[in-house]
Design a protein around this motif. Sequence first.
Motif, short mmCIF file in Angstrom:
data_model
loop_
_atom_site.label_atom_id
_atom_site.label_comp_id
_atom_site.label_asym_id
_atom_site.label_seq_id
_atom_site.Cartn_x
_atom_site.Cartn_y
_atom_site.Cartn_z
N GLU A 105 6.85 54.08 70.52
CA GLU A 105 5.46 54.24 71.40
C GLU A 105 6.32 54.09 73.06
OE1 GLU A 105 5.69 51.40 67.53
OE2 GLU A 105 7.16 51.88 69.52
N PHE A 123 4.02 57.49 74.85
CA PHE A 123 3.36 57.54 76.21
C PHE A 123 4.23 58.14 77.21
CE2 PHE A 123 2.62 54.70 80.51
CZ PHE A 123 1.90 55.25 80.50
N GLU A 172 -1.71 56.06 73.67
CA GLU A 172 -1.09 55.08 73.78
C GLU A 172 0.19 53.98 74.13
OE1 GLU A 172 -1.53 59.29 72.91
OE2 GLU A 172 -2.09 58.60 73.90
N GLN A 173 -1.27 54.20 75.73
CA GLN A 173 -0.58 53.23 76.14
C GLN A 173 -0.56 51.55 75.61
OE1 GLN A 173 -2.81 50.02 78.39
NE2 GLN A 173 -1.24 49.40 78.83
N CYS A 185 2.62 61.96 76.31
CA CYS A 185 1.84 61.78 76.87
C CYS A 185 1.82 61.96 78.50
CB CYS A 185 0.56 60.54 76.46
SG CYS A 185 -1.24 60.85 76.97
N TRP A 186 2.49 60.89 79.40
CA TRP A 186 1.91 60.96 80.74
C TRP A 186 2.66 62.12 81.48
CZ3 TRP A 186 0.18 56.98 82.95
CH2 TRP A 186 0.34 56.97 84.81
N CYS A 244 -3.73 58.52 78.26
CA CYS A 244 -3.26 58.46 77.66
C CYS A 244 -3.37 56.47 77.56
CB CYS A 244 -1.54 58.52 78.58
SG CYS A 244 -1.08 60.18 78.66
N HIS A 245 -4.86 56.17 76.98
CA HIS A 245 -4.93 55.21 76.65
C HIS A 245 -4.42 54.41 74.91
CE1 HIS A 245 -8.47 55.98 74.83
NE2 HIS A 245 -8.56 54.62 74.46
N MET A 255 2.37 50.87 72.86
CA MET A 255 2.93 50.55 73.52
C MET A 255 2.92 48.85 73.82
SD MET A 255 4.63 51.65 76.76
CE MET A 255 3.18 51.48 78.03
#
Length: 76
Positions: free
Chosen positions: A54, A58, A34-35, A61-62, A31-32, A38
């Motif tokens: 955002e 994340f 999305e991170q 996704c997590w 999830c990089h 965010m």
Amino acid sequence: MSNNTEKPHTSQEEDDDEPDEWDKRIFSTGCHAEQDKMNDCYFAKKDWRECKQEMEAFRECWKQKGNDQRTQTKDA
């Protein structure tokens, strides 16, 4: 005496492009992206309340990547 204020390149500076332990952990979550979004949102707005989309992306996704089980994360 020289007025050159540039520092010579050191191996420490050259290694800055290499992923550090934090980067490796984030990449391992899957999830990089999305991170990054965010964090970019927070950096731009300085208010997490303005980054709800955002944060939710994340979080989703997590969960989809199974990180809840891997890290024993619990939603409040």
